[in-house]
Write an enzyme that holds these catalytic residues in place. Structure first.
Site, short mmCIF file in Angstrom:
data_model
loop_
_atom_site.label_atom_id
_atom_site.label_comp_id
_atom_site.label_asym_id
_atom_site.label_seq_id
_atom_site.Cartn_x
_atom_site.Cartn_y
_atom_site.Cartn_z
N GLU A 1 -8.98 12.29 11.51
CA GLU A 1 -8.06 11.23 11.94
C GLU A 1 -7.34 11.57 13.25
O GLU A 1 -6.47 12.43 13.30
CB GLU A 1 -7.04 10.98 10.82
CG GLU A 1 -6.31 9.70 10.96
CD GLU A 1 -6.49 8.76 9.76
OE1 GLU A 1 -6.98 9.19 8.70
OE2 GLU A 1 -6.14 7.58 9.90
N LYS B 1 0.85 -1.20 0.00
CA LYS B 1 0.00 0.00 0.00
C LYS B 1 0.88 1.24 0.00
O LYS B 1 1.94 1.26 0.64
CB LYS B 1 -0.89 0.00 1.25
CG LYS B 1 -1.72 1.28 1.37
CD LYS B 1 -2.72 1.30 2.50
CE LYS B 1 -3.42 2.67 2.49
NZ LYS B 1 -4.39 2.82 3.56
N LYS C 1 -11.61 15.28 -1.65
CA LYS C 1 -11.01 15.63 -0.36
C LYS C 1 -10.54 17.10 -0.35
O LYS C 1 -10.60 17.76 0.69
CB LYS C 1 -9.85 14.70 -0.05
CG LYS C 1 -10.31 13.29 0.34
CD LYS C 1 -9.13 12.35 0.43
CE LYS C 1 -9.53 10.98 0.97
NZ LYS C 1 -8.46 9.99 0.82
N GLU D 1 -7.34 -1.74 2.11
CA GLU D 1 -6.76 -0.42 2.32
C GLU D 1 -6.91 -0.01 3.80
O GLU D 1 -6.01 0.57 4.40
CB GLU D 1 -7.51 0.57 1.42
CG GLU D 1 -6.75 1.81 1.11
CD GLU D 1 -7.55 2.74 0.19
OE1 GLU D 1 -8.17 2.25 -0.78
OE2 GLU D 1 -7.56 3.94 0.47
N GLU E 1 -11.01 10.98 -6.02
CA GLU E 1 -11.07 10.97 -4.54
C GLU E 1 -10.30 12.16 -3.95
O GLU E 1 -10.79 12.82 -3.03
CB GLU E 1 -10.50 9.65 -4.01
CG GLU E 1 -10.66 9.53 -2.51
CD GLU E 1 -10.19 8.16 -2.00
OE1 GLU E 1 -10.56 7.13 -2.59
OE2 GLU E 1 -9.45 8.14 -1.01
#
Ligand SMILES: C=C(O[C@H]1C=CC=C(C(=O)O)[C@@H]1O)C(=O)O
Length: 471
Positions: free
Chosen positions: A280, A230, A462, A324, A458
């Site tokens: 986060e 990843k 964002k 992911e 994406e």
């Protein structure tokens, strides 16, 4: 007859404060050294963002932090002690600074709440070597001069200063009292912002989107060759406005639109501010209880409830999004275990923000008091939500494929107190602004099966978080 100075009336317990300061002063004289004194006083209910906007008029170094669940905020400005750190052993240097200060701190606070009282405020750059034209070094850590904290409906002012044998106690008392008066005057006049924020941007385009897609293709080849499983690749968007951006207006917009996010800003005191609204949490540590969020795997929000539900179901069912996401939760668990902890994870759930939804796993652990927050930080940053697997290979490839410096993007920002409590979040959905120029950042996790066009879409989604907050 003893006469009470008029400023004393604004202080919570003036006699107690006076005796405390006298005792500290004696200690300075006896030991021939200075101490960092931290005095916390209760305030009437105020709005920390309004205080920062109106009282940090010299545009000193500042820090803003707000969460709505639970409702708490910190607004801090000015410097009592600070260290700007560069170099590779930055976590150790940060810990040394904290230890050094702690030996000299004497605190007086009227509350056991972890929101009240002295805080070390700190921001890191993503890489230990950051070259963002010197605006922010690898680590900035400081004890602010003034700090207004709010927890639910309780507010406090903390005044931190260096006390030496020749300090004047009456001056200190009157400074504190005057500041309380100043703050309470602003206090309830909650900012009523004009809501057409500024004129349209002159330039607003995603530079080199083909370069981003090429980087994703190269990364997919690396994944195919099993060099890594990843990688999170980021992109930036530079915008120029006809008028200077206003961080406070943007923060005010963000907190209304993103109630589930941390709203933050750090200013270097020289005109550059890094700000954003991030979902986060790297970790919070309160009374030895640690909570960390694994957030990775994304889908847009639907325009109708039905479409939104469909997007959510697809996200939960997608094997690629699950991989992911798992890269992040497994990494956090593994790193906490390496510290000797026994973390527990929640089942995977959805986190719905106003423009995007994510897969989310909550990780919790008890932490013995011989492990300090900076050790945990050093172990967790950067998680695969912002770097990849393995961390080393992903970071090396990020350096190769990204054409800009991440600076503070995707790096830890947070606070620590003197009792071992701490909270750090990851600076995503963010922008670096200076006068009328802004650089916005966003990234996306790439695993086997990722599609370059979808990843570009994406990050465009964002980027909207900050684009709208600046407009
Ligand atoms: C790196 C970012 O998002 C991370 C956090 C949540 C979901 C992510 C994703 O689905 O790719 C990213 O890992 C960013 O917003 O810049």
């Amino acid at each position: 007859m003893s006469v009470t100075p008029c400023y004393a009336r604004r202080l919570a317990d003036p006699d107690h404060l006076h005796h405390f300061l006298q005792d500290c002063h004696k200690k300075c004289q006896q030991r021939h050294q200075s101490f960092i004194i931290s005095v916390t006083q209760p305030l009437s209910l105020v709005e920390p963002l309004a205080i920062l906007q109106q009282l940090n008029f010299r545009e000193e170094r500042s820090f803003y932090w707000e969460t709505q669940q639970p409702k708490s905020a910190i607004a801090a400005w000015g410097i009592c002690q600070e260290k700007n750190i560069t170099g590779t052993n930055r976590f150790q240097q940060t810990q040394d600074f904290i230890d050094n200060c702690k030996d000299k701190i004497i605190e007086l606070k009227h509350s056991q709440l972890s929101e009240a009282g002295l805080k070390f405020l700190t921001n890191f750059s993503f890489f230990s070597t950051s070259s963002y034209q010197g605006h922010f070094p690898s680590v900035t850590i400081f004890i602010p001069r003034w700090q207004v904290s709010r927890a639910d409906n309780t507010c406090f002012l903390t005044y931190n200063f260096l006390l030496s044998h020749n300090s004047n106690i009456a001056t200190i008392e009157s400074k504190l009292s005057n500041k309380i008066e100043e703050i309470e005057k602003v206090g309830n006049s909650i900012i009523t912002f004009p809501f057409s924020l500024s004129s349209p941007f002159q330039k607003s385009e995603l530079q080199d989107s083909s370069q981003f897609k090429s980087a994703v293709k190269l990364a997919l080849k690396d994944i195919e060759r099993q060099e890594l499983t990843k990688i999170v690749l980021a992109h930036h968007l530079d915008v120029v406005s006809p008028v200077s951006f206003s961080p406070y207006l943007s923060l005010h917009y963000l907190r209304q639109r993103y109630p589930h996010c941390y709203i933050f800003s750090v200013s270097n005191g020289e005109g550059t501010t890094f700000l954003g609204a991030t979902p986060e949490r790297l970790f919070s540590l309160r009374k030895q209880h640690l909570i960390s969020d694994a957030i990775a795997g994304s889908a847009p929000r639907g325009k109708t409830e039905k479409i939104d539900h469909q997007f959510a179901q697809n996200l939960l069912a997608s094997e690629k999004e699950r991989r992911e996401h798992q890269a992040v939760s497994c990494y956090i668990i593994k790193q906490l275990e390496a510290l000797g902890l026994t973390p527990q994870r929640s089942r995977r759930q959805l986190l719905k923000l106003s423009n995007i939804q994510h897969l989310w796993t909550l990780i919790e652990s008890q932490v013995p008091n011989n492990i300090n927050p900076i050790e945990i930080l050093a172990k967790l940053h950067p998680t695969p939500a912002v770097a990849g697997v393995t961390t080393e290979v992903a970071c090396e490839k990020i350096g190769q494929y990204e054409t800009f410096d991440r600076a503070l993007y995707a790096a830890p920002i947070g606070w620590l107190d003197t009792q071992g409590n701490a909270e750090f979040m990851v600076g995503i959905r963010s922008a670096m602004i200076n006068k009328n120029q802004a650089r916005l950042y966003a990234g996306a996790g790439i695993v086997a099966g990722s599609n370059p066009d979808k990843e570009l879409a994406e990050i465009q989604l964002k980027l909207q978080t900050m684009l709208k907050a600046l407009q």
